[in-house]
Design an enzyme around this catalytic site. Structure first.
Site: not given
Lengths: 739, 197
Positions: A465-467, A508, A632, A637, A700-701, A704
């Site tokens: 989604i752009g991540t 993701g 990058k 993000q 790790k994500g 958020e």
């Protein structure tokens, strides 16, 4: 040293995302952009009241318009087996039973759908549909209604909250945040085509193709693999694509009705009430500490808005249990039904809201205690173990985030007392806050196809989604195979590819990374299996001992004479395209360790005493996301999340009108999020230490934590600048002037 | 053909005042309004147009209600220009008309004959990307990519207009192009890079 050990990156093209060219040339196809033969267009008609019953709908004028192919209402519609009766509707848990009820729950609720040859025909005809209603009492006023619902416990109490009564210093305050709307730049859209009576093809905007597939398989009672969902390019999500929404079902029904492929793209105003939003919230915090700043406990109460037809609990108090050691903790929550569409997860759901209140209260406490806010946090962080589960953190470098951030913004320049730093009409202040997020991982699969020339295609159903899912998959595949990036192609966002979880909750990359590693290992073993026919040394070797390169396969432990080129491997074994697929997911480590991502946000603001304007002069975000796979994309993000945090802090507000039961300003003129000039150049840094337990790549994500804490850092900086403690978001100039 | 509608400004004013007079009986107003609307809203009409897009001439028949954006996206399969709001509020549909940045969602297709329209698809020189396109890739000036064609078309114009003297100036003159992903760092960096050349 064999030639296969030569540096691989001689041929590497300029660093950029795998889909970079497609995005900068406009050739990448988003959901509504596919060319489909026989395509026609559908436009939704919304209810003009907020609550009541539809008595009748006049569609005859619309039907007379040239080009109109059909109209759907709750009275005339194709069959959806999964919504055949009340029981099935309940079972489907789809949310709004669009076109399967005469009840109206919110203004704008779809009551009809017009399908026509062109968008212009459909738009015009839709304007001619009218309805008569019996109106019921309604409310869209969150703050006016929240007093009527009672709080219930949100999780177990820790210790005894009455300990707060003996605290040397305490803060008790209320916090209000207006509803925010995701508003990804691409409006949600679907192209639906029934390729057979029981076979459906969808080009759809979402954050999880397999979720869309499962949802419609259930509703239409057809096998999951009869539904193909293509979402190769997704123009942003922020959570709005994690659910399957009524407009997608409406589009599929339309395709069934007119027996042609149908395209439905929501309008921007419809985006405000069709695909969820972050609900309005109220919170009350009581926080106490002893004289030297050790926290005694916290009492956190929270309420959030929901719809009248579904209950959505934000989980606002979850983050209260995550970051600090509170020996005594009580959390309570409630939801407030309103005549609005159902809210949903939006970037940093729950935590972003709860964190604003906690981090504001801690800042306020720091002034009472006369302890630096950085020092106060350091004293109370739960650095060893998750304070809720008692499990030791696998890794948690939130303290290092704080230290690095303080250094980057030059925290020592901050005046300890407020309103001490003044330049003309402007007051200058510094603020900070931290955020954390439970770092998850899901089961995911990836496939690899290898050609004779050594080029590979890595595949997954997961969206990007752009991540930067695509470039991160490429980086992981490159690092684990040694194959040049220019020879690694990525295919994703298609339900025909190996299944993967939805892209949300910062899960993701954490999920798909392991799957790519597993697929690479499977590829190595498969190649070794073929190589063993040429050289016995390859028999029963472990994946870890196998080396790949652009040219061929070799063994880590052996010398270069065991090298076998792909060309000879392919010829000897008469191979075509070599295919492997593998899955990977969380395991026993989840019982041994707790996992979190974290971030520290530092802000320098200028506040104009005459106009109330807040200017973000600097915004520093330092995060612990384990190992950074694509620097990058990861920095992008984080800076993007910080921009989102500026919106939450200063401008984003879904206004409502109680008298009319309607949203107000549901477009970009009425709903503001930051434009380029509203944000400074965001300063981003990472701790970049791998987490050895979360997944093979140690990442790790991040999605958020980039926004959890940003709003509080800004509000705290405004206090430091002006002495005004503003607890209601967004902090618009009027609030600054009147505060 | 063109003057088929036989209502006049006077008729419109008359009906408007009639609407005002009937305001106290909502049902009557509604019915009356529907009738008026049915009468005055233009019906479908097709116009033969010749438009030049990316130096290619297209002889087409377009609905008089069609915007340039919908003409590009729905009829010509040039989907590089994006629909982000359809109201001139987001900039995703930015194209160049005679070299100036323009919002294709606020431009009717019928307004462009005789003008040269350049879309993102026409920016590259054959296989060679425009320097701004290259810069956006190198500086990661996007995330989801949906606002990107509009950003790039605006960025090219921004450089041409000479509004690149400072970060603040670039930010100001790029503020008509919204990016919800918040990729503003990379967008500014891309423009600085190209402007420095």
């Amino acid at each position: 040293m064999g030639f296969f050990d030569e540096p691989f990156d001689l041929m590497t093209p300029p660093e950029g995302r795998v889909e970079g060219v497609a995005k900068v040339t406009g050739s990448g196809k988003y959901a509504a952009e596919y060319k489909v033969n026989g395509l026609c267009h559908a436009v939704l008609v919304g209810s003009t009241i907020a609550a009541g019953t539809i008595l009748n709908i006049n569609t005859s004028n619309a039907k007379q318009v040239a080009g109109v192919l059909g109209v759907i209402t709750h009275l005339e519609k194709p069959v959806v087996p999964g919504m055949a009766d009340e029981e099935k509707i309940k079972e489907a848990r789809f949310g709004l039973p669009v076109f399967h009820t005469d009840k109206v729950y919110f203004k704008g609720q779809p009551i009809a759908l017009v399908i026509a040859e062109t968008l212009e025909d459909a738009t015009y005809a839709a304007s001619l549909v009218s309805a008569e209603y019996r109106e019921d009492a309604k409310t869209v006023d969150f703050n006016g209604t929240l007093g009527f619902v009672s709080l219930t416990p949100a999780g177990k109490d820790r210790g005894d909250i009455t300990a707060l009564n003996s605290a040397a210093h305490s803060i008790e305050a209320e916090y209000n945040i207006k509803a925010e709307v995701h508003n990804p730049m691409e409006m949600h859209a679907t192209i639906a085509e029934w390729t057979a009576d029981d076979k459906l093809k969808l080009f759809d905007k979402n954050q999880g193709v397999n979720n869309v597939q499962r949802t419609f398989a259930k509703l239409f009672n057809i096998p999951v693999n009869h539904i193909e969902v293509i979402s190769e390019f997704v123009g942003g999500g922020f959570g709005s694509g994690l659910r399957v929404w009524p407009h997608a079902l409406a589009c599929i029904m339309a395709a069934k009705l007119v027996k042609r492929p149908v395209k439905l793209m929501l309008t921007r105003p419809q985006m405000f009430y069709s695909v969820g939003y972050r609900p309005a919230s109220w919170q009350k915090i009581k926080l106490g500490a002893n004289a030297d700043g050790k926290f005694i406990g916290i009492h956190h109460q929270a309420k959030n808005g929901t719809s009248v037809y579904e209950n959505f609990n934000e989980g606002i108090t979850r983050v209260t249990r995550l970051i600090y050691n509170f020996d005594n903790l009580k959390a309570e929550a409630a939801t407030v039904p309103l005549n609005l569409s159902t809210p949903t997860w939006m970037r940093g759901p729950g935590d972003c809201t709860g964190d604003f209140a906690i981090e504001s209260a801690i800042d306020e406490l720091s002034y009472k205690l006369n302890i630096d806010p950085v020092a106060l946090r350091m004293k109370n962080l739960a650095l060893e173990k998750n304070p809720e589960t008692g499990l030791p953190w696998s890794t948690n470098y939130i303290n290092e985030c704080i230290e690095k951030g303080a250094q980057m913004i030059s925290w020592k320049d901050r005046k300890a007392a407020h309103s001490q730093n003044i330049e003309g009409d402007w007051n200058i202040g510094y603020g900070m806050a931290v955020g954390a997020w439970n770092a998850g991982r899901g089961n995911a699969s990836a496939g690899i196809q290898m050609q004779k020339d050594g080029s590979i295609t890595v595949q997954t159903a997961m969206t990007d989604i752009g991540t930067g899912t695509g470039i991160s998959m490429q980086n992981i595949a490159h690092e684990t195979t040694g194959i040049s990036k220019s020879k690694i192609k990525i295919e994703l966002g298609n339900s025909n590819l190996p299944p993967a979880p939805s892209q949300g909750g910062s899960n993701g990359l954490s999920s798909i990374g392991g799957a790519v590693v597993a697929a690479v290992n499977a590829l190595k073993l498969k190649l070794a299996e073929h190589a063993a026919l040429q050289n016995e040394a390859y028999k029963n070797v472990a994946a870890a001992d196998i080396l790949l390169s652009d040219k061929g396969i070799s063994l880590k432990t052996a010398n270069s004479q065991f090298f076998i080129s792909y060309a000879s491997l392919w010829e000897k074994n008469k191979l075509g395209i070599l295919e492997v697929e593998a899955s990977s997911g969380p395991g026993a480590e989840r019982q041994k360790y707790a996992f979190c991502s974290s971030a520290a946000h530092f802000c320098k603001v200028r506040v104009n005493r005459k106009t109330g304007k807040v200017k973000i002069e600097r915004l520093v975000t330092v995060s612990d996301g384990g190992k950074i796979i694509s620097e990058k994309a990861a920095a992008n993000q984080m800076s993007g999340a910080a921009v989102g945090g500026i919106g939450m802090a200063l401008m984003e507000e879904q206004a409502t009108d109680e008298r009319l039961g309607t949203l107000v300003g549901n477009d970009f003129a009425g709903y503001h999020f930051p434009v380029n000039a509203d944000a400074p150049i965001i300063e981003v840094a990472f701790i970049n230490k791998p987490d050895p337990n979360i997944n093979p790549q140690g990442s790790k994500g991040l999605g958020e934590v980039g926004i959890i804490g940003t709003a509080a850092a800004i509000a705290n900086a405004i206090y430091n600048a002006t002495g005004k403690r503003l607890r209601d978001l967004p902090i618009t100039p009027d609030k600054v002037l009147l505060g | 053909m063109k003057q088929e509608y036989n209502f006049s400004r006077r008729f419109f004013l008359k009906t408007s005042s009639a609407l005002g007079a009937l305001a106290f009986i909502p049902k009557g107003v509604k019915a009356f309004y529907e009738e008026v609307k049915n009468f005055i809203v233009p019906k479908k009409e097709q116009l033969p147009l010749t438009v030049s897009i990316n130096k290619k001439s297209y002889a087409i028949k377009a609905d008089t209600r069609t915007t340039l954006l919908d003409l590009l996206r729905e009829d010509l399969n040039l989907t590089g220009a994006k629909k982000g709001c359809d109201h001139g509020q987001c900039g995703a549909c930015t194209v160049h008309i005679d070299g100036e940045r323009a919002l294709s969602c606020l431009t009717l297709a019928a307004m462009v004959p005789g003008k040269e329209v350049t879309t993102i698809e026409g920016l590259a020189n054959g296989d060679k990307l425009h320097p701004m396109q290259e810069a956006f890739i190198e500086c990661d000036g996007f995330q989801c990519g949906y606002c990107t064609p509009g950003q790039i078309m605006s960025a090219v114009a921004c450089v041409k207009e000479g509004h690149t003297k400072s970060v603040a100036e670039i930010k100001e003159f790029m503020s008509g192009n919204l990016c919800r992903c918040g990729a503003y760092n990379g967008i500014v960096e891309s423009i600085q890079k190209v402007a420095a050349k």
